[in-house]
Structure formats: structure tokens, C-alpha cells
Design a protein around this motif. Structure first.
Motif, mmCIF file in Angstrom:
data_model
loop_
_atom_site.group_PDB
_atom_site.id
_atom_site.type_symbol
_atom_site.label_atom_id
_atom_site.label_comp_id
_atom_site.label_asym_id
_atom_site.label_seq_id
_atom_site.Cartn_x
_atom_site.Cartn_y
_atom_site.Cartn_z
ATOM 1 N N THR A 18 -10.280 -1.030 -0.142
ATOM 2 C CA THR A 18 -9.500 -2.178 0.313
ATOM 3 C C THR A 18 -9.200 -2.062 1.804
ATOM 4 O O THR A 18 -9.390 -3.006 2.559
ATOM 5 C CB THR A 18 -8.173 -2.275 -0.468
ATOM 6 O OG1 THR A 18 -8.466 -2.208 -1.857
ATOM 7 C CG2 THR A 18 -7.453 -3.570 -0.165
ATOM 8 N N ALA A 72 -10.180 2.532 -4.906
ATOM 9 C CA ALA A 72 -9.836 1.131 -4.671
ATOM 10 C C ALA A 72 -9.054 0.983 -3.368
ATOM 11 O O ALA A 72 -9.332 0.087 -2.565
ATOM 12 C CB ALA A 72 -9.022 0.594 -5.845
ATOM 13 N N ALA A 73 -8.095 1.878 -3.130
ATOM 14 C CA ALA A 73 -7.291 1.800 -1.909
ATOM 15 C C ALA A 73 -8.167 2.026 -0.680
ATOM 16 O O ALA A 73 -8.054 1.301 0.321
ATOM 17 C CB ALA A 73 -6.168 2.841 -1.947
ATOM 18 N N THR A 108 -4.224 -3.957 -6.295
ATOM 19 C CA THR A 108 -4.864 -2.693 -6.638
ATOM 20 C C THR A 108 -5.579 -2.802 -7.976
ATOM 21 O O THR A 108 -6.708 -2.338 -8.133
ATOM 22 C CB THR A 108 -3.824 -1.560 -6.700
ATOM 23 O OG1 THR A 108 -2.976 -1.671 -5.568
ATOM 24 C CG2 THR A 108 -4.480 -0.205 -6.709
ATOM 25 N N GLU A 112 -7.881 4.479 -8.463
ATOM 26 C CA GLU A 112 -6.933 3.842 -7.545
ATOM 27 C C GLU A 112 -7.150 4.309 -6.111
ATOM 28 O O GLU A 112 -7.050 3.519 -5.176
ATOM 29 C CB GLU A 112 -5.497 4.131 -7.991
ATOM 30 C CG GLU A 112 -5.093 3.245 -9.157
ATOM 31 C CD GLU A 112 -3.820 3.695 -9.835
ATOM 32 O OE1 GLU A 112 -3.438 3.065 -10.832
ATOM 33 O OE2 GLU A 112 -3.219 4.682 -9.361
ATOM 34 N N MET A 115 0.830 -1.208 0.000
ATOM 35 C CA MET A 115 0.000 0.000 0.000
ATOM 36 C C MET A 115 0.861 1.253 0.000
ATOM 37 O O MET A 115 1.811 1.360 0.780
ATOM 38 C CB MET A 115 -0.872 0.008 1.254
ATOM 39 C CG MET A 115 -2.105 -0.862 1.126
ATOM 40 S SD MET A 115 -3.194 -0.184 -0.125
ATOM 41 C CE MET A 115 -3.617 -1.678 -0.997
ATOM 42 N N VAL A 164 -9.414 -2.112 -8.625
ATOM 43 C CA VAL A 164 -9.884 -1.134 -9.605
ATOM 44 C C VAL A 164 -10.864 -1.792 -10.571
ATOM 45 O O VAL A 164 -11.899 -1.230 -10.923
ATOM 46 C CB VAL A 164 -8.692 -0.507 -10.372
ATOM 47 C CG1 VAL A 164 -9.182 0.279 -11.573
ATOM 48 C CG2 VAL A 164 -7.884 0.376 -9.445
#
Lengths: 322, 347
Positions: free
Chosen positions: A132, A128-129, B4, A125, A1, B8
């Protein structure tokens, strides 16, 4: 990350006075929020803790004094620029009916987009991060209305994370959650703090959780800070009685070692066992030595002590607020 | 980083499914609007086959059809189309700002204000045509302004806006009724037709003024919809995301009021279109946002179909379009409310 490469931002307040309409809630308050730490604000109902958080988040405009973001008055910085440094999760956010998790989290990108600049890979992104790290990726296409309270709260945190701010303010993020989900959210906040050195400020009701999760604790009463610092130093029997008007005993949390607050109340059990009477006696003696707010309460009886404590509390609590 | 990339991919797919549905709904609605449009041009005392209508629209056809289609029927159909689209978008804006399906301009007084001014113009001042339209616009704007000022208390809460709007609507309605009781019967009837909403006798001047307004407002709408999507998350979240909440809301209200005002000025307060089109659009697209394009198309479709029915379904009797939209719209509202109550989601 990947961690955020921006320098950490600082947040402070100078001589704040804030109120709604005619009523002033905070009179003269100055505070520095430690950078990269978890700060928890505690206090009785209507003590001004949410008001302080909202003022720090520029939702309320102070009548006097100012909030400083990186040393500059937050009111003088364009609000959109503030939103790239400071994120906020209100107490009860509302979502439009039928909005999906991915869509809601995506709206956290608003301060970083322009209407003319379309959605880019960077935005994808960041979303998404955020999804997550809050573990909501598997429910990306579910509508918010169908989720449990804990899931929903993680989605809202993900939205604030998608903003990619160093500072995150949360107003009672655990209030409507059951115990499991409360710890789920608080553990997540610790993860976010440890991983990215995010500065996190939150208002909590539960003192034991506040002690366990705070690096820095701010105890408030009547719109002022009574004391602040390490929870081990801040949370004493005197302070709790002062701010909540409730007689308590404090023991080390058997799991975390942090202070654990055990309220005395008027009834220790359904049939008030006699040995509690002696405990109460010890306790009262301690109070008299320390010269607390309840000195006039000379009577050794636990019940009398609690009664006058609750009388003091009713002076503090004005449930009309909020 | 593969994790990632995978993440996405998941969110892109989640978004893609929704977008595909929205686009499909928009395409279907657009086709229906075009079909309704062409059919309405072909029907009348002198029936013209739809093929000939399309040919005429693209510059072909003989002089007789050219005259009937382009001169007589096209202005009415185009006005109806644009009135519907404007009402649909106005409703979508108001309902999204207020986060409440009741907050459409025909419920919260804006169109009532326009109606009261128009009736004043017709009954008391003896005006007709453009002058009535101008006063109707003035009435809508003034009503909205009073509403906004009264609702202001360190910012405008949606709830207060709706309540005050309903109150002002009631005042405007009683003013209208009072004016009507004082009027001579023929004039009162003329005012009543205006109040029901009618597309009879619209000419190219109506089309031009509607078209011009829409051309000016559309870029503004595109610009503001982005903010509307943030405003929907509630004032505090919107502030937190760096939206200038009050100025955005004011801008959106101004655009919404102007849309409702010009539509009302062109065709009278055609009831229920602004109220009904956006919820249907949101349900069809399953969109959490305002669904502006679908709302505009649905508004156009509702007005187009209603006008077809009003003109041709009852033989020689031609009804004002507002009668049909009312008859179609009211039961749908009841269905919506009943369903929402059962689901418990508040519509």
C-alpha cells in the motif's frame, strides 16, 4: 497506518578498513548514521561509497574495524536477526523469471518466518502495508518482467519494507530510472522516513537530488569521508571540486532552497560566450583565497581551469572499480 | 481497518490464483505418472490387462500375474519412477541455484564424472552391479567437490560454477573415451550401455537403495527449498534478507549432487531428464520458484514414458531408456532456446 513500535536502532562504524581481494578501498573510516534521518552518501566513481554501504549492510566483511548495530558488532549478531532491523536494496537485484509482485514482496518476510512456521495473517498484513505504501497493490498479480523501471524499483522497496526494519539501506536506487521515476522513488523514501521515522541510508549520484533529499550528507573521496553534515554546509564549491575534481558554481535551488550544483565544464555553451570568462575569473580568485586543491592552477582561463580539474579527476576516478 | 483488509484480500487472491494452477498441474501430472506406471506393468511378452495389474498391486490377482507384476516388472518400473523423480529434483535445484537453465547436473559434469568412474570400474577393474553403482556415486561426489573447490573465490558464483562444471565434464568425457578405446569390444559395449542409461534387469535391491536415499533426502529438500526461494533473488538480496548464503548453497548442492548420483548409479546417466523436466514444470505451473514437486513428477513421467517407448515401440529391439530421453529431450531443448532467444528472456 500502524507505525513500528520497536525502538529505533542505531548504526555506526568504527575504524573500518574494507577491500576486495588485495586492494583496500576504505582505509580507516568511522561514521555514525543519524537515527530517524535520511543520510545520503555521495562521491566520485570508485570512491568507496557503495563499499561503505555494503559494509554497513554486512555484505562485506571489514579487514579491520567493525560495524555497530545498536552498539554491538554486526558480525556477531545472527544474520537473520540483523535482517529484522536492517533492510537492504542492492544496486541491481535479480528476480526469478515470471515472479509476481505479491510473491516477490512476500519473500521479504523471510527473516520473520521459520520453515516450520507457516505464513500467518501478520505476514499478509505486513505485505499489504508494504504494498500500500509503495502503491503497487493494483499490480499485485503482474509478473515483475512486465513492469516499468520505476514500478519495479517500488516493488523492490516494498519487499525491503515487508521486512519491517527500522533501517533501510539503498544502493543507488535511482540509477536506471528516468527523471520522473527518480523523483517518484525519492519522494517515496521521504514519505517512509516522515511517517515511521525510518533511518534511511542511500547512495546517490546526483548531487542536487542528494542536497534536496538528505537530512545528513556524507561526502567521500578515496575511501575516506571528506566531510559530513547538513547539505547546506557540506556542499560548497571547494568540497565539490575536491571530491569530484570538477569546477562548479553553487546557487540555491529555486524550488527547495537547498544547494544546487552547476558544473562549469570546459564549454559553457557551444560558442563559449565572453561573459563567462569574467565569471570564471571571479571564481578562480575565490579558489586562491580558500587555498583549494587546485592552487597551482594560477591561469585565469576557464578552459585551463577545467582542463586541470579533469586531470585531477582522472587521478581520482578509477573506473575499474565496481 | 478496512483498507488493510481489502489489501490483504487482493494479495491473497493474487497468491491463490497461482497456487490453484500449481495444484492443478501437480494433480494432472500425478495421474499421468500413475497411468504410465500401470501401463508399463501391463505390457510385455505376457500382456496383463491394466485392471488386473491394479488388482495385483493391491494384493489380489493370481500367482502367475503376481509373479510377473511384482517380481519382474515392478522393480524396473519403480526404479524408473524414482530415477526420474530424483533427476527432476536435482535439475530443479541446480538450475535455481545458478539461476540458469543450463546448470543441470548432466550439463555441468556431475553425471559425466559418475560415468567416467563407472566406466573405469567396468573396463579397468572388471566390476559389475553394486560395485559399479558405488563407484559412480563416488565419481559424482568427487566431481562436484572438485568443481566447488575450484569455483570458490570468497564464495561461489553461479557463473563460475557452470563454466568450471562444463570444463570438468569435458575432462571426464575424454577420460571415458580413453578408457573405452583401451577396452575389449564386449566390455566396451557393456560400458556403453551403462553410459546410455538403461533400466534393464533392475531388481528389488535397486528399488531399496533408491527408496532409502529418497526417504533420507526428502525432508532435507523440504527444509532447503524455503532457502532456495530466497537464494534465487541473488546473493546480495539473500544476504540482506538474513540468509546464510554460502552454507545454504553448499547444502543445496550436496543434496542436488546426491540425487543425481544415486539416480545415475541406479540407471546410468539417463540424459536430458534433469535438464528438461524442471523448465517444463516451471512453464506449466508458471512458477518462479524451483517447482520441485512438479519437476519430480515430470522427471518420473519422462523416464516412465521413455522406458515404455524404449521397451515396446520397436518390436523385438529393446533400446536403453537413455536413447529415448535423448531423442525426446534434445529437440525440446532447441525449441526452448529458440523461443527464449526470440522472447529475449534467456530461457
Amino acid at each position: 497506518m500502524e507505525t513500528s513500535v520497536e525502538p529505533s536502532h542505531s548504526l555506526a562504524a568504527e575504524n573500518l578498513a574494507v577491500g576486495y581481494d588485495q586492494r583496500e578501498i576504505i582505509h580507516d573510516l568511522s561514521v555514525r548514521i543519524p537515527t530517524g534521518k535520511i543520510t545520503v552518501i555521495v562521491g566520485a566513481n570508485a570512491c568507496g561509497k557503495s563499499t561503505l554501504l555494503k559494509t554497513l549492510a554486512r555484505l562485506l566483511k571489514p579487514a579491520r574495524g567493525r560495524v555497530l548495530l545498536d552498539g554491538k558488532s554486526i558480525q556477531s549478531i545472527p544474520t537473520r536477526e540483523v535482517a529484522t532491523k536492517l533492510g537492504l536494496l542492492p544496486q541491481s537485484p535479480t528476480a526469478p523469471e515470471g515472479i509476481t509482485v505479491a510473491d516477490l514482496v512476500g519473500r521479504g518476510r523471510y527473516p520473520r518466518t521459520r520453515w516450520i512456521r507457516q505464513w500467518t495473517k501478520t505476514d499478509d498484513e505486513a505485505v499489504a502495508a508494504a504494498m500500500t505504501s509503495t502503491d503497487v497493490l493494483s499490480i499485485a498479480d503482474r509478473p515483475i518482467d512486465e513492469l516499468s523501471g520505476g514500478q519495479r524499483q517500488r516493488v523492490w522497496i516494498a519487499m525491503a519494507l515487508a521486512q519491517e526494519t527500522d533501517i533501510l539501506l539503498l544502493d543507488e536506487p535511482t540509477t536506471f530510472l528516468d527523471l520522473t521515476h527518480q523523483f517518484e522513488v525519492l519522494d517515496l523514501l521521504v514519505d517512509l522516513n516522515k511517517r515511521d521515522q525510518r533511518t534511511i541510508v542511500l547512495v546517490l549520484h546526483d548531487l542536487n537530488q542528494a542536497c534536496r533529499f538528505a537530512d545528513h550528507l556524507i561526502a567521500m573521496k578515496d575511501g575516506a569521508i571528506v566531510c559530513e553534515g547538513d547539505p547546506n554546509e557540506v556542499i560548497t564549491e571547494e568540497v565539490v571540486r575536491d571530491i569530484f575534481g570538477l569546477a562548479v558554481r553553487i546557487i540555491p535551488d529555486p524550488v527547495a532552497g537547498t544547494p544546487m550544483v552547476v558544473p562549469l565544464g570546459r564549454h559553457t555553451t557551444r560558442s563559449d560566450r565572453p561573459q563567462d570568462q569574467t565569471n570564471g575569473q571571479d571564481h578562480t580568485n575565490g579558489d586562491q583565497a580558500s587555498g583549494g586543491a587546485v592552487l597551482d592552477m594560477a591561469g585565469g582561463s576557464l578552459a585551463a581551469q577545467a582542463l586541470s580539474a579533469s586531470a585531477a579527476a582522472s587521478g581520482i576516478c578509477r573506473p575499474t572499480d565496481r | 481497518m478496512t483498507a488493510t483488509a481489502e489489501a490483504v484480500r487482493i494479495i491473497t487472491r493474487a497468491r491463490g490464483v497461482r497456487q490453484a494452477r500449481t495444484i492443478a498441474v501437480i494433480v494432472v501430472l500425478a495421474v499421468l505418472v500413475v497411468v504410465t506406471f500401470c501401463v508399463s506393468l501391463s505390457l510385455g511378452d505376457f500382456k496383463i490387462p491394466v485392471i488386473d495389474v491394479v488388482e495385483t498391486l493391491f494384493g489380489g490377482g493370481d500367482r502367475a500375474t503376481e509373479f510377473i507384476v511384482n517380481r519382474l516388472r515392478l522393480p524396473r518400473a519403480l526404479t524408473g519412477l524414482m530415477v526420474g523423480a530424483a533427476l527432476g529434483m536435482s535439475g530443479a535445484i541446480f538450475q535455481s541455484i545458478a539461476r540458469n537453465p543450463l546448470a543441470s547436473p548432466d550439463i555441468i559434469g556431475v553425471t559425466y564424472g559418475a560415468g567416467a568412474f563407472a566406466v573405469f570400474a567396468i573396463v579397468t577393474l572388471g566390476l559389475t552391479g553394486v560395485a559399479v553403482s558405488a563407484l559412480a556415486i563416488a565419481g559424482a561426489v568427487l566431481t562436484a567437490f572438485v568443481m566447488y573447490v575450484l569455483a570458490w573465490r570468497q564464495g561461489v558464483s553461479s557463473y563460475r560454477l557452470i563454466l568450471i562444471g562444463i570444463g570438468i565434464g569435458a575432462i571426464a568425457t575424454s577420460v571415458t573415451s580413453y578408457l573405452l578405446t583401451k577396452a575389449r569390444v564386449e566390455i566396451a559395449q557393456q560400458a556403453l550401455i551403462w553410459l546410455t542409461g538403461s533400466l534393464n534387469g533392475r531388481d528389488w535391491s535397486n528399488v531399496r537403495s533408491m527408496g532409502l536415499t529418497l526417504a533420507v533426502l526428502t525432508p532435507l529438500i523440504v527444509y532447503l527449498v524455503h532457502r532456495l526461494r530466497i537464494l534465487q533473488l541473488g546473493d546480495e538480496t539473500a544476504y540482506g534478507l538474513g540468509l546464510r548464503v554460502e552454507s545454504s548453497r553448499l547444502g543445496l548442492i550436496v543434496v542436488g549432487v546426491l540425487l543425481a548420483a544415486v539416480a545415475t548409479a541406479a540407471a546410468g546417466p539417463v540424459g536430458f531428464v534433469a535438464f528438461v523436466a524442471p523448465p517444463i514444470a516451471r512453464r506449466l505451473t508458471r512458477s518462479p520458484g524451483p517447482a520441485m514437486i512438479a519437476s519430480a513428477l515430470l522427471g518420473a513421467l519422462v523416464v516412465g514414458l521413455s522406458d515404455l517407448i524404449a521397451q515396446h515401440a520397436f518390436g523385438d529391439t529393446q533400446l536403453p531408456v537413455g536413447v529415448v530421453t535423448g531423442v525426446v529431450g534434445a529437440p525440446y531443448l532447441m525449441f526452448l532456446l529458440a523461443r527464449a532467444n526470440r522472447v529475449g528472456s534467456g530461457g
